[in-house]
Design a protein around this motif. Structure first.
Motif, PDB file in Angstrom:
ATOM      1  N   ASN A  74       0.725  -1.143  -0.004  1.00 11.70           N
ATOM      2  CA  ASN A  74      -0.020   0.048   0.062  1.00 11.70           C
ATOM      3  C   ASN A  74       0.802   1.176  -0.049  1.00 11.70           C
ATOM      4  OD1 ASN A  74      -2.523  -1.477  -0.266  1.00 11.70           O
ATOM      5  ND2 ASN A  74      -2.777  -1.190   1.964  1.00 11.70           N
ATOM      6  N   TYR A  75       1.951   1.028   0.404  1.00  5.59           N
ATOM      7  CA  TYR A  75       2.824   2.392   0.412  1.00  5.59           C
ATOM      8  C   TYR A  75       3.524   2.447  -0.943  1.00  5.59           C
ATOM      9  CZ  TYR A  75       3.201   2.092   5.287  1.00  5.59           C
ATOM     10  OH  TYR A  75       2.941   2.282   6.893  1.00  5.59           O
ATOM     11  N   ASP A  76       3.190   1.469  -1.936  1.00  2.00           N
ATOM     12  CA  ASP A  76       3.718   1.708  -3.467  1.00  2.00           C
ATOM     13  C   ASP A  76       2.772   2.761  -4.058  1.00  2.00           C
ATOM     14  OD1 ASP A  76       4.569   1.708  -6.009  1.00  2.00           O
ATOM     15  OD2 ASP A  76       4.645  -0.573  -6.048  1.00  2.00           O
ATOM     16  N   THR A  77       3.024   3.869  -4.314  1.00  2.00           N
ATOM     17  CA  THR A  77       2.174   4.825  -4.991  1.00  2.00           C
ATOM     18  C   THR A  77       2.447   5.010  -6.433  1.00  2.00           C
ATOM     19  OG1 THR A  77       3.979   6.593  -4.676  1.00  2.00           O
ATOM     20  CG2 THR A  77       2.444   6.088  -2.931  1.00  2.00           C
ATOM     21  N   GLY A  78       3.090   3.998  -7.002  1.00  2.00           N
ATOM     22  CA  GLY A  78       3.600   4.208  -8.479  1.00  2.00           C
ATOM     23  C   GLY A  78       4.624   4.715  -8.786  1.00  2.00           C
ATOM     24  N   ASP A  79       5.262   5.525  -7.789  1.00  2.00           N
ATOM     25  CA  ASP A  79       6.562   6.325  -8.122  1.00  2.00           C
ATOM     26  C   ASP A  79       7.759   5.421  -8.079  1.00  2.00           C
ATOM     27  OD1 ASP A  79       6.894   5.699  -5.610  1.00  2.00           O
ATOM     28  OD2 ASP A  79       6.860   7.681  -4.898  1.00  2.00           O
ATOM     29  N   PHE A  80       7.533   4.103  -7.875  1.00  2.01           N
ATOM     30  CA  PHE A  80       8.881   3.165  -7.947  1.00  2.01           C
ATOM     31  C   PHE A  80       9.700   3.643  -6.765  1.00  2.01           C
ATOM     32  CE2 PHE A  80       7.899   3.905 -12.704  1.00  2.01           C
ATOM     33  CZ  PHE A  80       7.051   2.793 -12.786  1.00  2.01           C
ATOM     34  N   THR A  81       9.364   3.840  -5.902  1.00  2.00           N
ATOM     35  CA  THR A  81      10.210   4.026  -4.653  1.00  2.00           C
ATOM     36  C   THR A  81      10.327   2.788  -3.782  1.00  2.00           C
ATOM     37  OG1 THR A  81       8.277   4.695  -3.105  1.00  2.00           O
ATOM     38  CG2 THR A  81       9.711   6.527  -4.661  1.00  2.00           C
ATOM     39  N   ILE A  82       9.270   1.978  -4.154  1.00  2.00           N
ATOM     40  CA  ILE A  82       9.563   0.615  -3.391  1.00  2.00           C
ATOM     41  C   ILE A  82      10.113  -0.360  -4.208  1.00  2.00           C
ATOM     42  CG2 ILE A  82       7.936  -1.330  -2.241  1.00  2.00           C
ATOM     43  CD1 ILE A  82       7.916   1.296  -1.032  1.00  2.00           C
ATOM     44  N   ARG A  83      11.065  -1.185  -3.708  1.00  2.00           N
ATOM     45  CA  ARG A  83      11.701  -2.134  -4.343  1.00  2.00           C
ATOM     46  C   ARG A  83      11.381  -3.804  -3.811  1.00  2.00           C
ATOM     47  NH1 ARG A  83      16.744  -1.228  -3.526  1.00  2.00           N
ATOM     48  NH2 ARG A  83      17.305  -2.598  -2.091  1.00  2.00           N
ATOM     49  N   TYR A  84      10.837  -4.500  -4.716  1.00  2.00           N
ATOM     50  CA  TYR A  84      10.475  -5.777  -4.233  1.00  2.00           C
ATOM     51  C   TYR A  84      11.491  -6.799  -4.426  1.00  2.00           C
ATOM     52  CZ  TYR A  84       5.825  -3.494  -4.334  1.00  2.00           C
ATOM     53  OH  TYR A  84       4.853  -2.872  -4.044  1.00  2.00           O
ATOM     54  N   ASP A  98       9.509  -8.778 -10.545  1.00  2.00           N
ATOM     55  CA  ASP A  98       9.762  -7.401 -11.186  1.00  2.00           C
ATOM     56  C   ASP A  98       9.959  -6.592 -10.004  1.00  2.00           C
ATOM     57  OD1 ASP A  98       9.664  -4.589 -11.923  1.00  2.00           O
ATOM     58  OD2 ASP A  98       8.722  -5.797 -14.071  1.00  2.00           O
ATOM     59  N   GLU A  99      11.221  -5.957  -9.683  1.00  2.00           N
ATOM     60  CA  GLU A  99      11.437  -5.151  -8.472  1.00  2.00           C
ATOM     61  C   GLU A  99      10.614  -4.012  -8.334  1.00  2.00           C
ATOM     62  OE1 GLU A  99      15.224  -2.322  -9.115  1.00  2.00           O
ATOM     63  OE2 GLU A  99      15.609  -4.603  -9.097  1.00  2.00           O
ATOM     64  N   TYR A 100       9.863  -3.688  -9.518  1.00  2.00           N
ATOM     65  CA  TYR A 100       9.250  -2.229  -9.564  1.00  2.00           C
ATOM     66  C   TYR A 100       7.750  -2.407  -9.313  1.00  2.00           C
ATOM     67  CZ  TYR A 100      13.358  -0.183 -11.056  1.00  2.00           C
ATOM     68  OH  TYR A 100      14.838   0.450 -11.265  1.00  2.00           O
ATOM     69  N   ILE A 125      11.228  -3.079  -0.022  1.00  2.00           N
ATOM     70  CA  ILE A 125      12.258  -1.832   0.514  1.00  2.00           C
ATOM     71  C   ILE A 125      12.465  -0.675   0.100  1.00  2.00           C
ATOM     72  CG2 ILE A 125      15.005  -1.715   0.612  1.00  2.00           C
ATOM     73  CD1 ILE A 125      13.877  -4.116   2.002  1.00  2.00           C
ATOM     74  N   ASP A 126      12.164   0.468   0.674  1.00  2.00           N
ATOM     75  CA  ASP A 126      12.084   1.943   0.496  1.00  2.00           C
ATOM     76  C   ASP A 126      13.779   2.012  -0.253  1.00  2.00           C
ATOM     77  OD1 ASP A 126      12.119   4.508   0.260  1.00  2.00           O
ATOM     78  OD2 ASP A 126      10.897   4.815   1.987  1.00  2.00           O
ATOM     79  N   ARG A 127      13.384   2.455  -1.523  1.00  2.00           N
ATOM     80  CA  ARG A 127      14.681   2.738  -2.062  1.00  2.00           C
ATOM     81  C   ARG A 127      15.551   3.862  -1.700  1.00  2.00           C
ATOM     82  NH1 ARG A 127      14.860   0.359  -7.250  1.00  2.00           N
ATOM     83  NH2 ARG A 127      12.738  -1.058  -7.819  1.00  2.00           N
ATOM     84  N   ARG A 128      14.770   4.886  -1.179  1.00  2.00           N
ATOM     85  CA  ARG A 128      15.475   6.165  -0.603  1.00  2.00           C
ATOM     86  C   ARG A 128      16.256   5.878   0.576  1.00  2.00           C
ATOM     87  NH1 ARG A 128      10.018   9.489  -0.797  1.00  2.00           N
ATOM     88  NH2 ARG A 128       9.267   7.414   0.245  1.00  2.00           N
ATOM     89  N   THR A 129      15.707   4.852   1.491  1.00  2.00           N
ATOM     90  CA  THR A 129      16.393   4.775   2.947  1.00  2.00           C
ATOM     91  C   THR A 129      17.077   3.451   3.030  1.00  2.00           C
ATOM     92  OG1 THR A 129      14.197   3.723   3.709  1.00  2.00           O
ATOM     93  CG2 THR A 129      14.638   6.130   3.866  1.00  2.00           C
ATOM     94  N   ASP A 130      16.755   2.455   1.949  1.00  2.00           N
ATOM     95  CA  ASP A 130      17.163   1.057   1.828  1.00  2.00           C
ATOM     96  C   ASP A 130      16.821   0.340   3.030  1.00  2.00           C
ATOM     97  OD1 ASP A 130      18.131  -0.776   0.356  1.00  2.00           O
ATOM     98  OD2 ASP A 130      20.311  -0.510   1.330  1.00  2.00           O
ATOM     99  N   GLN A 131      15.711   0.841   3.607  1.00  2.00           N
ATOM    100  CA  GLN A 131      14.963  -0.004   4.675  1.00  2.00           C
ATOM    101  C   GLN A 131      13.926  -0.723   4.405  1.00  2.00           C
ATOM    102  OE1 GLN A 131      16.366  -0.050   7.889  1.00  2.00           O
ATOM    103  NE2 GLN A 131      18.285   0.970   6.901  1.00  2.00           N
ATOM    104  N   PRO A 132      13.659  -1.801   5.122  1.00  2.00           N
ATOM    105  CA  PRO A 132      12.321  -2.552   4.809  1.00  2.00           C
ATOM    106  C   PRO A 132      11.095  -1.765   5.181  1.00  2.00           C
ATOM    107  CG  PRO A 132      13.539  -3.707   6.429  1.00  2.00           C
ATOM    108  CD  PRO A 132      14.174  -2.647   6.055  1.00  2.00           C
ATOM    109  N   VAL A 133      10.139  -1.862   4.357  1.00  2.00           N
ATOM    110  CA  VAL A 133       8.793  -1.194   4.793  1.00  2.00           C
ATOM    111  C   VAL A 133       8.176  -1.818   5.812  1.00  2.00           C
ATOM    112  CG1 VAL A 133       6.528  -0.431   3.831  1.00  2.00           C
ATOM    113  CG2 VAL A 133       8.539  -0.167   2.570  1.00  2.00           C
ATOM    114  N   GLU A 134       8.389  -3.481   5.543  1.00  2.00           N
ATOM    115  CA  GLU A 134       7.512  -4.361   6.664  1.00  2.00           C
ATOM    116  C   GLU A 134       8.719  -5.427   6.689  1.00  2.00           C
ATOM    117  OE1 GLU A 134       5.234  -4.422   8.461  1.00  2.00           O
ATOM    118  OE2 GLU A 134       4.052  -2.669   7.474  1.00  2.00           O
ATOM    119  N   PRO A 135       8.682  -6.163   7.926  1.00  2.00           N
ATOM    120  CA  PRO A 135       9.281  -7.481   7.818  1.00  2.00           C
ATOM    121  C   PRO A 135       9.191  -8.375   6.878  1.00  2.00           C
ATOM    122  CG  PRO A 135       8.220  -6.764  10.027  1.00  2.00           C
ATOM    123  CD  PRO A 135       7.824  -6.102   9.094  1.00  2.00           C
TER     124      PRO A 135
END
Length: 584
Positions: A74-84, A98-100, A125-135
């Motif tokens: 749900n944090y994925d807003t389509g701006d490709f800031t989330i890496r899967y 597909d990581e995007y 993973i949040d691409r900006r912080t390189d931190q996991p959004v969730e465990p």
């Protein structure tokens, strides 16, 4: 952010069956909520520590890369800031993400029989912080079965046996097949058995594979000992489109004693020479028994007392033949033909299949005795006669008799072939076998005459045989007594006993010789000497014989003569069978 609004992250997993094989290009735009929840393969979402996930399915054996689902936050807003990120079993080799967009793709065809499911882990993973959004969270991709495996029989080859005449319904053997497909998914691994070859004798239980004897009764080993039963197994419960396999079951019928012996001929005829020795094989008879092993062992016997005395029969342990042998000598002239009954009986009888009466059989045997030209046979094994030694030449001593026992009854001629050292003392009439004296006999020269008489047939093979003749020559009193040796006694002064003398006689006394001794009357006799009989008495344990003394009458004193001392004097005379002889 308000906790009751949306979960911090949602992993959206869907089965893109509608896209499989369609060639549709999947964009990296975020799918709408309706795309995630609608359709026949819409995932059933449940919450787990902020993740929404479910189990994915992928059909095996499809080599074309496919999108099988999508992860979305749900944090994925389509701006490709989330890496899967996808890790775990097969990540990067079998599956990729597909990581995007979070779309999960297959990289190659899968084999459920090789691996039925894969356990993977997903991260956002949040691409900006390189931190996991969730465990990190775990999910399963299950490989969905298709019917791509044929059933296979195990524990081959199948070999079994049952007794012949087994009742209907007897279990023979269990055949088992396996199918590598998923037994829990449809009918892919649901098997059914059937008989392809072997009916109507055998049938198979469709679900378990137990082969049983069918309603065909009394299966006979002697008619067919071995059966090759072909069993087929099909998957998909036998419906069209399934796979199948076959196996061959070798079934052997083992023997039971349901057949008795049976002679192949009602009459056997053999011939044997009358001269055959005891123990000679007359012939062999054979009773067939369709059974085998111990069930075919049989004993032969003769029926009839006379035949049991003349012949014997025994079973050959190897060939199971009856061997007829001669038990006592034959005589063609006495009996030329024997009629025999032979019985063959099973050694072991199973009354479940065979009655006592059915376990034996009989046949007739005719034995013809053939004539053999035999030599003449004498009336006695040997002859013993007696004859006086003074009988005149030509006196008959005795008669031998021989006969040709053959049917031809040829005439016989006799001859003396061997005698004692006195040649030609006897002669024989060649026609009637009468033996007579050929020259004077002397018992003192030969007390026994031993002859060999031969009897020869005058026709056919001129066979001959011989017999011994013993002739005892009887004594007559035809010999005078003589002194046993030349006596030369000496006289010592005062001697009474001068010399012990004895006499011998070549004749044979009945109870011993009795001699009477006297001085020769016509000779000049010294009156100082006389002779006295000792009555055959022996002094000092000497051997008893007819002993006599010259006795001197000069004195009454004893004289040592020949190292012996004698105290009695007796007058001696000699007599033999009433005839007197004088000793010189």
């Amino acid at each position: 952010m308000d906790g009751c609004s949306v979960l911090p992250m949602v992993i959206m997993i869907s089965i893109m069956t509608g896209l499989m094989g369609s060639g549709v290009t999947v964009s990296k735009q975020r799918p709408s909520q309706s795309q995630l929840t609608e359709g026949p393969h819409a995932p059933q979402l449940r919450a787990k520590r902020g993740w929404i996930w479910n189990q994915l399915f992928v059909e095996e054996e499809d080599p074309t890369p496919k999108i099988i689902g999508q992860l979305k936050s749900n944090y994925d807003t389509g701006d490709f800031t989330i890496r899967y990120i996808l890790t775990g079993e097969g990540a990067g080799e079998v599956f990729t993400i597909d990581e995007y967009s979070g779309e999960i793709h297959t990289l190659k065809g899968l084999d459920r029989e090789e691996k039925a499911f894969y356990v993977l882990r997903a991260q956002a993973i949040d691409r900006r912080t390189d931190q996991p959004v969730e465990p990190e969270s775990e999910f399963i991709i299950k490989v969905q079965d298709i019917n791509d495996n044929a059933p296979q029989f195990i524990n081959e080859p199948y070999v079994s046996s049952i007794p012949e005449m087994s009742p209907v319904g007897t279990t023979v053997v269990q055949v088992t097949a396996t199918d590598a497909d998923d037994p829990m998914f449809g009918n892919n691994a649901k098997l059914i058995y059937s008989i392809v070859q072997g009916e109507p004798y055998f049938s198979v239980e469709p679900k378990t594979g137990s082969i049983i004897v069918t309603s065909w009764p009394n299966m006979d080993r002697e008619a067919s000992e071995k059966y090759l039963v072909v069993v087929q197994v099909k998957d998909m419960l036998g419906f069209t489109g399934g796979y199948s396999a076959t196996t061959t079951v070798t079934i052997t019928l083992t023997d039971v004693n349901d057949n008795g012996p049976m002679f192949q001929h009602n009459l056997y005829t053999f011939g044997i020479a009358e001269s055959a020795p005891v123990g000679t094989t007359v012939g062999r008879v054979m009773a067939k028994d369709a059974d085998v092993g111990v069930n075919a062992i049989m004993n032969y016997s003769l029926v009839g007392l006379e035949e049991n005395a003349t012949f014997r029969v025994q079973t050959d342990p190897v060939t199971q033949e009856g061997i007829v042998t001669l038990a006592k000598p034959l005589d063609y002239e006495s009996k030329k033909r024997f009629a025999i009954t032979i019985e063959a009986t099973n050694d072991y009888v199973d009354t479940q299949f065979l009655s006592i009466h059915e376990s034996s059989d009989r046949t007739k045997l005719t034995i013809l005795v053939t004539d053999v030209d035999e030599p003449p046979i004498f009336s006695a094994p040997y002859y013993e006669w007696k004859v006086l030694e003074n009988v005149p030449v030509g006196t008959e001593v005795g008669t031998v008799y021989a006969k040709d026992t053959d049917a031809a009854n040829n005439s016989i001629r006799y001859s003396i072939t061997k005698g004692t050292e006195l040649k030609k003392a006897f002669k024989i009439d060649p026609n009637d076998g009468t033996v007579s004296v050929a020259k004077p006999l002397d018992r003192e020269t030969a007390a026994w005459q031993n002859l060999t008489v031969t009897a020869k047939e005058m026709k056919e093979n001129q066979l001959s045989s011989s017999v011994s003749v013993f002739i005892k020559v009887l004594d007559i009193n035809d010999n005078i007594p003589t002194l046993s040796r030349d006596y030369r006694p000496y006289v010592c002064e005062g001697t009474q006993v001068i010399q012990i003398i004895s006499a011998v006689d070549a004749d044979e006394p009945v109870e011993g010789h009795h001699f009477y001794f006297s001085m020769v009357p016509d000779k000049h006799i010294n009156p100082n000497f006389t002779i006295r009989d000792n009555q055959g008495r022996v002094e000092n344990n000497e051997k008893k014989e007819n002993t006599y003394w010259y006795v001197g009458l000069l004195n009454n004193t004893l004289c040592l003569s020949k190292d012996k001392i004698f105290s009695e004097q007796t007058v001696i005379h000699k007599k033999m069978r009433g005839t007197n002889f004088r000793a010189a």
